[in-house]
Design a protein around this motif. Structure first.
Motif, PDB file in Angstrom:
ATOM      1  N   MET A 187      16.405 -11.466   3.044  1.00 47.83           N
ATOM      2  CA  MET A 187      14.941 -11.464   2.945  1.00 47.83           C
ATOM      3  C   MET A 187      14.404 -10.044   3.046  1.00 47.83           C
ATOM      4  SD  MET A 187      12.165 -13.350   5.349  1.00 47.83           S
ATOM      5  CE  MET A 187      10.565 -12.598   5.569  1.00 47.83           C
ATOM      6  N   ARG A 188      14.949  -9.256   3.954  1.00 48.59           N
ATOM      7  CA  ARG A 188      14.503  -7.875   4.131  1.00 48.59           C
ATOM      8  C   ARG A 188      14.706  -7.087   2.840  1.00 48.59           C
ATOM      9  NH1 ARG A 188      16.653  -7.086   8.750  1.00 48.59           N
ATOM     10  NH2 ARG A 188      18.656  -6.389   8.002  1.00 48.59           N
ATOM     11  N   THR A 189      15.846  -7.289   2.179  1.00 48.66           N
ATOM     12  CA  THR A 189      16.128  -6.602   0.914  1.00 48.66           C
ATOM     13  C   THR A 189      15.148  -7.032  -0.164  1.00 48.66           C
ATOM     14  OG1 THR A 189      18.467  -6.466   1.496  1.00 48.66           O
ATOM     15  CG2 THR A 189      17.903  -6.157  -0.828  1.00 48.66           C
ATOM     16  N   PHE A 190      14.894  -8.337  -0.256  1.00 45.07           N
ATOM     17  CA  PHE A 190      13.939  -8.866  -1.230  1.00 45.07           C
ATOM     18  C   PHE A 190      12.559  -8.256  -0.999  1.00 45.07           C
ATOM     19  CE2 PHE A 190      10.718 -11.854  -2.612  1.00 45.07           C
ATOM     20  CZ  PHE A 190      11.165 -12.277  -3.854  1.00 45.07           C
ATOM     21  N   VAL A 191      12.092  -8.279   0.229  1.00 42.56           N
ATOM     22  CA  VAL A 191      10.763  -7.759   0.579  1.00 42.56           C
ATOM     23  C   VAL A 191      10.693  -6.262   0.275  1.00 42.56           C
ATOM     24  CG1 VAL A 191       9.196  -7.285   2.515  1.00 42.56           C
ATOM     25  CG2 VAL A 191      10.245  -9.542   2.282  1.00 42.56           C
ATOM     26  N   GLN A 192      11.715  -5.528   0.647  1.00 40.60           N
ATOM     27  CA  GLN A 192      11.752  -4.080   0.398  1.00 40.60           C
ATOM     28  C   GLN A 192      11.641  -3.781  -1.096  1.00 40.60           C
ATOM     29  OE1 GLN A 192      12.355  -1.315   2.658  1.00 40.60           O
ATOM     30  NE2 GLN A 192      12.024   0.003   0.894  1.00 40.60           N
TER      31      GLN A 192
ATOM     32  N   GLU B  14       1.437   4.532   7.455  1.00 42.41           N
ATOM     33  CA  GLU B  14       1.752   3.316   6.716  1.00 42.41           C
ATOM     34  C   GLU B  14       3.246   3.040   6.718  1.00 42.41           C
ATOM     35  OE1 GLU B  14       0.025   3.856   2.843  1.00 42.41           O
ATOM     36  OE2 GLU B  14      -2.015   3.683   3.611  1.00 42.41           O
ATOM     37  N   LEU B  15       4.041   4.102   6.607  1.00 42.52           N
ATOM     38  CA  LEU B  15       5.492   3.949   6.599  1.00 42.52           C
ATOM     39  C   LEU B  15       6.004   3.430   7.939  1.00 42.52           C
ATOM     40  CD1 LEU B  15       7.833   4.334   4.673  1.00 42.52           C
ATOM     41  CD2 LEU B  15       8.108   6.645   5.543  1.00 42.52           C
TER      42      LEU B  15
ATOM     43  N   GLN C 103       0.821  -1.218   0.000  1.00 42.07           N
ATOM     44  CA  GLN C 103       0.000   0.000   0.000  1.00 42.07           C
ATOM     45  C   GLN C 103       0.856   1.269   0.000  1.00 42.07           C
ATOM     46  OE1 GLN C 103      -3.236  -0.196  -0.533  1.00 42.07           O
ATOM     47  NE2 GLN C 103      -3.277   2.008  -0.664  1.00 42.07           N
ATOM     48  N   ILE C 104       2.047   1.188   0.560  1.00 39.60           N
ATOM     49  CA  ILE C 104       2.930   2.360   0.647  1.00 39.60           C
ATOM     50  C   ILE C 104       3.220   2.940  -0.735  1.00 39.60           C
ATOM     51  CG2 ILE C 104       5.295   3.077   1.196  1.00 39.60           C
ATOM     52  CD1 ILE C 104       5.126   1.167   3.555  1.00 39.60           C
ATOM     53  N   TYR C 105       3.506   2.072  -1.685  1.00 37.86           N
ATOM     54  CA  TYR C 105       3.831   2.533  -3.038  1.00 37.86           C
ATOM     55  C   TYR C 105       2.687   3.345  -3.631  1.00 37.86           C
ATOM     56  CZ  TYR C 105       5.086   2.445  -7.953  1.00 37.86           C
ATOM     57  OH  TYR C 105       5.386   2.814  -9.233  1.00 37.86           O
ATOM     58  N   TYR C 106       1.466   2.878  -3.447  1.00 36.70           N
ATOM     59  CA  TYR C 106       0.311   3.566  -4.015  1.00 36.70           C
ATOM     60  C   TYR C 106       0.008   4.866  -3.276  1.00 36.70           C
ATOM     61  CZ  TYR C 106       0.065  -0.669  -6.616  1.00 36.70           C
ATOM     62  OH  TYR C 106       0.397  -1.711  -7.441  1.00 36.70           O
ATOM     63  N   THR C 107       0.263   4.898  -1.994  1.00 34.94           N
ATOM     64  CA  THR C 107       0.095   6.143  -1.245  1.00 34.94           C
ATOM     65  C   THR C 107       1.130   7.167  -1.711  1.00 34.94           C
ATOM     66  OG1 THR C 107      -0.740   4.911   0.668  1.00 34.94           O
ATOM     67  CG2 THR C 107      -0.033   7.174   1.069  1.00 34.94           C
ATOM     68  N   MET C 108       2.361   6.715  -1.965  1.00 37.82           N
ATOM     69  CA  MET C 108       3.384   7.626  -2.490  1.00 37.82           C
ATOM     70  C   MET C 108       2.957   8.193  -3.833  1.00 37.82           C
ATOM     71  SD  MET C 108       7.107   5.958  -1.476  1.00 37.82           S
ATOM     72  CE  MET C 108       7.137   5.003  -2.954  1.00 37.82           C
ATOM     73  N   GLN C 109       2.403   7.348  -4.697  1.00 37.46           N
ATOM     74  CA  GLN C 109       1.956   7.820  -6.006  1.00 37.46           C
ATOM     75  C   GLN C 109       0.816   8.821  -5.871  1.00 37.46           C
ATOM     76  OE1 GLN C 109       3.765   7.199  -8.698  1.00 37.46           O
ATOM     77  NE2 GLN C 109       5.023   6.096  -7.235  1.00 37.46           N
TER      78      GLN C 109
END
Length: 160
Positions: free
Chosen positions: A106-111, A90-91, A24-30
């Protein structure tokens, strides 16, 4: 990505309850970027209207174009403030989730894949992953209850 791959991606079912919060963060940024662009356009419009005003009286009161522009700008600023508050909330949620992931890989992949919305092919290229490794990682993440319950397999195992 091909159009069919995009449609297939939109239809994926996941068990991991953290994924919708992260994506959801990506869409809120957009949304914020869009509001900023509209606000900038509205500011330019307002400047254009006020630039044409002269010091001479012209029928009493401000032109309706200026009133409308100010009202629209005020509404946009209100929407922008609400979007920023939602984004910050959200962030913070996403940071708690990401900070709870012990494995750096894993954290890098998820990010990259879920938060930054980077394409599968670019994630694979950047993290030097095969298609099989990507799909195995993705499956283990998406089918876990949440990020804390993911069974992540590191590329290299350390012998103790």
């Amino acid at each position: 990505m091909h159009e069919n791959e995009t449609i297939r991606e939109a239809e994926r079912y996941v068990t991991n309850r953290d994924i919708p919060l992260l994506t959801q963060i990506y869409y809120t940024m957009q949304e914020i970027v869009s509001l900023e662009n509209r606000s900038e356009w509205q500011n330019e419009r307002l400047y254009s209207v006020t630039k044409r005003l002269k010091g001479m009286p012209g029928g009493g009161g401000l032109p309706s174009g200026l009133d409308a522009a100010i009202a629209e700008l005020d509404e946009m600023n209100h929407d922008y403030g609400e979007a920023l508050q939602r984004y910050v909330h959200e962030l913070k949620t996403a940071e708690r989730i990401l900070n709870g992931i012990e494995s750096r890989t894993m954290r890098t992949f998820v990010q990259m894949f879920y938060v930054d919305n980077i394409t599968k092919s670019k994630v694979m290229r950047e993290l030097d992953m095969t298609e099989y490794a990507f799909e195995r990682a993705r499956e283990s993440i998406e089918q876990a209850q949440d990020m804390a319950h993911v069974k992540w397999r590191e590329r290299f195992q350390y012998k103790t």
